[in-house]
Design a protein around this motif. Structure first.
Motif, PDB file in Angstrom:
ATOM      1  N   ALA A 384       0.809  -1.216   0.000  1.00 56.03           N
ATOM      2  CA  ALA A 384       0.000   0.000   0.000  1.00 56.03           C
ATOM      3  C   ALA A 384       0.842   1.266   0.000  1.00 56.03           C
ATOM      4  CB  ALA A 384      -0.943  -0.012   1.209  1.00 56.03           C
ATOM      5  N   GLU A 385       1.969   1.247   0.707  1.00 53.52           N
ATOM      6  CA  GLU A 385       2.827   2.428   0.758  1.00 53.52           C
ATOM      7  C   GLU A 385       3.476   2.697  -0.592  1.00 53.52           C
ATOM      8  OE1 GLU A 385       4.970   5.744   1.703  1.00 53.52           O
ATOM      9  OE2 GLU A 385       3.225   4.852   2.687  1.00 53.52           O
ATOM     10  N   ARG A 386       3.915   1.655  -1.272  1.00 54.11           N
ATOM     11  CA  ARG A 386       4.526   1.842  -2.590  1.00 54.11           C
ATOM     12  C   ARG A 386       3.478   2.249  -3.620  1.00 54.11           C
ATOM     13  NH1 ARG A 386       7.304  -2.681  -4.879  1.00 54.11           N
ATOM     14  NH2 ARG A 386       8.536  -1.170  -6.076  1.00 54.11           N
ATOM     15  N   VAL A 387       2.246   1.794  -3.441  1.00 55.25           N
ATOM     16  CA  VAL A 387       1.159   2.272  -4.289  1.00 55.25           C
ATOM     17  C   VAL A 387       1.036   3.786  -4.166  1.00 55.25           C
ATOM     18  CG1 VAL A 387      -1.358   2.355  -4.547  1.00 55.25           C
ATOM     19  CG2 VAL A 387      -0.194   0.151  -4.347  1.00 55.25           C
ATOM     20  N   ARG A 388       1.055   4.262  -2.917  1.00 53.43           N
ATOM     21  CA  ARG A 388       0.938   5.708  -2.682  1.00 53.43           C
ATOM     22  C   ARG A 388       2.090   6.462  -3.334  1.00 53.43           C
ATOM     23  NH1 ARG A 388       2.471   9.811   0.501  1.00 53.43           N
ATOM     24  NH2 ARG A 388       4.168   8.574   1.389  1.00 53.43           N
ATOM     25  N   GLN A 389       3.301   5.914  -3.226  1.00 54.10           N
ATOM     26  CA  GLN A 389       4.476   6.583  -3.800  1.00 54.10           C
ATOM     27  C   GLN A 389       4.384   6.619  -5.335  1.00 54.10           C
ATOM     28  OE1 GLN A 389       7.837   4.410  -2.275  1.00 54.10           O
ATOM     29  NE2 GLN A 389       7.434   4.986  -0.145  1.00 54.10           N
ATOM     30  N   GLN A 390       3.951   5.506  -5.914  1.00 56.70           N
ATOM     31  CA  GLN A 390       3.829   5.481  -7.370  1.00 56.70           C
ATOM     32  C   GLN A 390       2.777   6.488  -7.844  1.00 56.70           C
ATOM     33  OE1 GLN A 390       1.680   2.370  -9.674  1.00 56.70           O
ATOM     34  NE2 GLN A 390       3.667   1.894 -10.586  1.00 56.70           N
ATOM     35  N   GLN A 391       1.685   6.574  -7.120  1.00 60.33           N
ATOM     36  CA  GLN A 391       0.622   7.487  -7.535  1.00 60.33           C
ATOM     37  C   GLN A 391       1.052   8.945  -7.406  1.00 60.33           C
ATOM     38  OE1 GLN A 391      -2.860   6.233  -5.341  1.00 60.33           O
ATOM     39  NE2 GLN A 391      -3.211   4.472  -6.686  1.00 60.33           N
ATOM     40  N   LEU A 392       1.903   9.241  -6.441  1.00 62.95           N
ATOM     41  CA  LEU A 392       2.458  10.593  -6.340  1.00 62.95           C
ATOM     42  C   LEU A 392       3.342  10.899  -7.549  1.00 62.95           C
ATOM     43  CD1 LEU A 392       3.390  10.780  -2.525  1.00 62.95           C
ATOM     44  CD2 LEU A 392       1.565  12.042  -3.700  1.00 62.95           C
ATOM     45  N   ASN A 398       1.773  13.742 -14.670  1.00 65.95           N
ATOM     46  CA  ASN A 398       0.586  14.267 -15.340  1.00 65.95           C
ATOM     47  C   ASN A 398       0.563  15.788 -15.355  1.00 65.95           C
ATOM     48  OD1 ASN A 398      -0.737  11.980 -16.316  1.00 65.95           O
ATOM     49  ND2 ASN A 398      -1.769  11.578 -14.373  1.00 65.95           N
ATOM     50  N   ARG A 399       1.140  16.417 -14.337  1.00 70.93           N
ATOM     51  CA  ARG A 399       1.180  17.881 -14.318  1.00 70.93           C
ATOM     52  C   ARG A 399       2.052  18.424 -15.446  1.00 70.93           C
ATOM     53  NH1 ARG A 399       0.968  17.073  -8.587  1.00 70.93           N
ATOM     54  NH2 ARG A 399       3.246  17.052  -8.399  1.00 70.93           N
ATOM     55  N   GLY A 400       2.942  17.586 -15.953  1.00 72.83           N
ATOM     56  CA  GLY A 400       3.819  18.027 -17.044  1.00 72.83           C
ATOM     57  C   GLY A 400       3.237  17.812 -18.424  1.00 72.83           C
ATOM     58  N   PHE A 401       2.073  17.165 -18.511  1.00 76.60           N
ATOM     59  CA  PHE A 401       1.458  16.921 -19.817  1.00 76.60           C
ATOM     60  C   PHE A 401       0.413  17.980 -20.126  1.00 76.60           C
ATOM     61  CE2 PHE A 401       2.267  12.298 -18.544  1.00 76.60           C
ATOM     62  CZ  PHE A 401       3.450  12.227 -19.278  1.00 76.60           C
ATOM     63  N   SER A 402       0.181  18.186 -21.419  1.00 79.61           N
ATOM     64  CA  SER A 402      -0.926  19.039 -21.828  1.00 79.61           C
ATOM     65  C   SER A 402      -2.208  18.214 -21.731  1.00 79.61           C
ATOM     66  CB  SER A 402      -0.705  19.537 -23.256  1.00 79.61           C
ATOM     67  OG  SER A 402      -0.599  18.445 -24.150  1.00 79.61           O
ATOM     68  N   ASP A 404      -3.796  16.752 -23.882  1.00 75.59           N
ATOM     69  CA  ASP A 404      -3.979  15.705 -24.891  1.00 75.59           C
ATOM     70  C   ASP A 404      -3.342  14.369 -24.501  1.00 75.59           C
ATOM     71  OD1 ASP A 404      -1.348  16.450 -25.061  1.00 75.59           O
ATOM     72  OD2 ASP A 404      -1.293  16.581 -27.256  1.00 75.59           O
ATOM     73  N   PHE A 405      -2.814  14.256 -23.258  1.00 78.96           N
ATOM     74  CA  PHE A 405      -2.218  12.992 -22.817  1.00 78.96           C
ATOM     75  C   PHE A 405      -2.347  12.866 -21.307  1.00 78.96           C
ATOM     76  CE2 PHE A 405       1.037   9.977 -21.534  1.00 78.96           C
ATOM     77  CZ  PHE A 405       0.896   8.984 -22.483  1.00 78.96           C
ATOM     78  N   ARG A 406      -2.520  11.611 -20.868  1.00 84.29           N
ATOM     79  CA  ARG A 406      -2.648  11.374 -19.429  1.00 84.29           C
ATOM     80  C   ARG A 406      -2.206   9.959 -19.084  1.00 84.29           C
ATOM     81  NH1 ARG A 406      -8.182  11.855 -15.713  1.00 84.29           N
ATOM     82  NH2 ARG A 406      -7.289  10.995 -13.806  1.00 84.29           N
ATOM     83  N   ILE A 407      -1.623   9.840 -17.881  1.00 86.89           N
ATOM     84  CA  ILE A 407      -1.314   8.524 -17.317  1.00 86.89           C
ATOM     85  C   ILE A 407      -2.422   8.172 -16.338  1.00 86.89           C
ATOM     86  CG2 ILE A 407       0.311   7.135 -15.981  1.00 86.89           C
ATOM     87  CD1 ILE A 407       2.511   9.098 -16.818  1.00 86.89           C
ATOM     88  N   PHE A 408      -3.039   7.012 -16.515  1.00 83.10           N
ATOM     89  CA  PHE A 408      -4.062   6.548 -15.585  1.00 83.10           C
ATOM     90  C   PHE A 408      -3.427   5.629 -14.544  1.00 83.10           C
ATOM     91  CE2 PHE A 408      -6.913   7.433 -19.273  1.00 83.10           C
ATOM     92  CZ  PHE A 408      -7.754   8.340 -18.630  1.00 83.10           C
ATOM     93  N   LYS A 409      -3.927   5.735 -13.319  1.00 86.41           N
ATOM     94  CA  LYS A 409      -3.412   4.930 -12.204  1.00 86.41           C
ATOM     95  C   LYS A 409      -4.200   3.628 -12.105  1.00 86.41           C
ATOM     96  CE  LYS A 409      -2.823   9.238  -9.622  1.00 86.41           C
ATOM     97  NZ  LYS A 409      -3.380  10.017  -8.484  1.00 86.41           N
ATOM     98  N   GLY A 410      -3.554   2.551 -12.501  1.00 87.53           N
ATOM     99  CA  GLY A 410      -4.197   1.252 -12.402  1.00 87.53           C
ATOM    100  C   GLY A 410      -3.363   0.292 -11.586  1.00 87.53           C
TER     101      GLY A 410
END
Length: 577
Positions: A384-392, A398-402, A404-410
């Motif tokens: 669970a902790e590494r999940v949180r780190q990956q999602q951060l 994602n803040r660096g994309f316009s 027209d592109f996105r990374i989804f958290k799965g």
């Protein structure tokens, strides 16, 4: 030499050292190096020793071994071990459930040195009498042997295409026209015959030309004046090269691509496709260089709808064509994103950032990361902790994309033995989507496997059912499931079914795509990519999807970025209600 070839040789060396009971420390150095380098993206063949030793799991000794492999193509340590190991003992490693220790026991205690002796020992009950084996292990060995025998002489779709392309490029330097036909053109998931057509008016000269090619071994007994049959050096699969003059090759390409069942289909005039293809009424167009025009004319003269090459298997294609148009079939260009992928957070070889960047290069609008969950500790599953780190990390990317592109958290959440998902609901709620898959305890009855999957499908957090049968083509038979019950449950609970596009899996099987669509279940062409190249496996998924009649409208990852974002958001909101 490639990275994978170097890793394979190191892994085999470690395995044979263990088999021959060599020094345990040295054995572990090979095994550890192979394990770590399997995930490495470093250019192993071209790195000097002082750079290799900087890689995890690589000491100076192993670094020197890698240089030896890269420079000579072999490893003297391995050559020595191979000389002391019967070839049939190596074949025993292909048996599911037989590790090094069991293989050594069978070799040393029963003197088994080949698969035939192994089968006889199992049938005679000798294996069950060995300490640590028992009747259950014996039964599993015999079942695995039977499965391997059924797969003998076959190759997966990807390897078949590679062999066909190698042959095509070589033959094209000697002949005016060469066409890949048969199972490869039809995109069969398993291939036992690789067929190419050669244009020639002089089959005798053509046969002499083929005899001069160094890597082709002819089976003269199976060949004829108009057909070369044999094998390509290094591969068990059969090769067939057929000779035709220019005026016949287009219609023969059609005939040789389709199955006998497909060619028997009769149209409005009651004349089978095969007869129409041979008919003289096509004489005015068969000389055309446009194969598609010739094939379209054959279907038209038969009074039948045109069927794309992938679907020329049986009469299913004609039933499909009564409800659909070929333009509806999914294509690579229809895909807008990818949803089942792994990164260095678990057992992938590239970072999330690098995988996402390559997706953008491919023209995709979204990248979904679905690393392994915590139970898959063997694959670096995330707690669970590494999940949180990956999602951060994903939030930052994602803040660096316009827009027209996105990374989804799965996440690829393991379906546990009782059908529950890995993680508690609080953790599952943090993901944009969940791919639910079985990875452990694969030996199940139909009832057990179906019940296990049904419970996972009923879980509101399950978005996509991953590789439903767990099969590995030509290596491991999938566990049995009631496909209709599983698909019906996915329809009821709004769960997407994966077409795992890895050529090792291609799971769900294409035969069930039409039923899924009829029940309103969308399918997602997922590469299960563990590196950049793996993302391209979606090409295989598209081929299998088309074979099963998958339309763009029923392809989940053909949704646009906005459509996918809205779909996943609404699904999460529904769970919270």
């Amino acid at each position: 030499m490639t990275n994978s070839e170097i890793v394979d040789l190191l892994e085999l060396t470690g395995r044979l050292m263990e088999l021959h009971d060599r020094d345990a420390f040295k054995t572990r150095t090979f095994q550890t190096a192979a394990f770590n380098l399997d995930k490495s993206t470093a250019d192993l063949p071209n790195l000097p020793v002082d750079e290799l030793v900087k890689l995890q799991g690589v000491g100076k000794s192993i670094a020197q071994k890698i240089r030896e492999i890269a420079e000579t193509g072999h490893l003297s340590d391995l050559d020595e071990l191979l000389a002391q190991t019967p070839e049939g003992v190596l074949d025993m490693f292909r048996i599911k459930g037989l590790g090094v220790k069991k293989v050594r026991t069978l070799w040393q205690e029963l003197g088994i040195t080949n698969l035939r002796d192994l089968q006889l020992a199992g049938e005679n009950g000798q294996i069950a009498k060995i300490k640590g084996f028992g009747a259950s292990t014996q039964e599993k060995i015999l079942a695995a042997l039977e499965f391997l025998q059924e797969q003998q002489g076959k190759v997966r779709m990807d390897k078949a295409a590679m062999i066909a392309n190698l042959l095509h490029d070589e033959l094209a330097t000697h002949f005016e026209r060469v066409e890949v036909s048969g199972q490869v053109r039809r995109k069969a998931q398993e291939v036992d015959l690789i067929q190419l057509l050669i244009q020639t008016n002089d089959p005798v000269s053509a046969m002499l030309t083929l005899k001069k090619l160094p890597n082709l071994a002819q089976n003269e007994a199976e060949s004829s004046p108009f057909a070369w049959r044999g094998q390509l050096a290094g591969f068990d699969v059969q090769i067939e090269l057929l000779f035709y003059p220019a005026e016949q090759i287009n219609r023969q390409l059609f005939i040789q691509t389709a199955t006998e069942t497909h060619l028997k289909q009769a149209g409005t005039g009651g004349v089978p496709l095969l007869q129409v293809a041979y008919s003289s009424v096509l004489a005015e167009i068969v000389d055309s260089a446009d194969v598609a025009e010739v094939e379209a004319a054959i279907y038209e003269r038969a009074g039948l709808p045109y069927i794309v090459p992938e679907m020329r298997e049986d009469d299913f294609a004609f039933r499909w064509a009564s409800r659909h148009q070929n333009e509806e079939l999914v294509t690579w260009d229809d895909l807008r994103g990818t949803l089942h992928n792994h990164s260095t957070w678990s057992d992938g070889k590239q970072s999330v950032a690098d995988m996402a960047a390559y997706c953008r290069e491919l023209g995709l609008a979204y990248f979904g990361i679905a690393d392994h969950s915590k139970t898959a500790s063997y694959a670096g599953g995330l707690d669970a902790e590494r999940v949180r780190q990956q999602q951060l990390e994903i939030d930052a990317l994602n803040r660096g994309f316009s827009t027209d592109f996105r990374i989804f958290k799965g996440i690829e959440s393991d379906i546990l033995g009782d059908g529950s998902l890995d993680y508690d609901n609080e953790t599952l709620a943090t993901f944009d989507y969940v791919v639910a898959s079985v990875h452990q305890t694969l030996t199940m009855s139909l009832e057990k496997a179906t019940t296990r999957l049904l419970k996972a499908i009923e879980n509101p957090y399950t978005t996509i059912l991953g590789h439903p049968t767990g099969r590995l083509l030509l290596a491991r038979e999938g566990y049995p499931i009631d496909h209709r019950a599983i698909i019906d449950a996915c329809a009821e609970h709004n769960v997407i079914i994966e077409i795992n596009a890895s050529p090792y899996r291609l799971d769900i099987d294409w035969h069930w795509i039409e039923y899924a669509m009829q029940q309103g279940v969308m399918l997602s062409i997922n590469p299960d990519a563990h590196d950049l190249v793996g993302l391209l496996d979606m090409h295989y998924g598209v081929a299998i999807g088309r074979k099963g009649g998958l339309t763009k409208a029923m392809t989940f990852n053909a949704l646009t970025l906005n459509e996918m974002t809205t779909y996943l958001q609404q699904r999460r909101e529904k769970i919270r209600m």
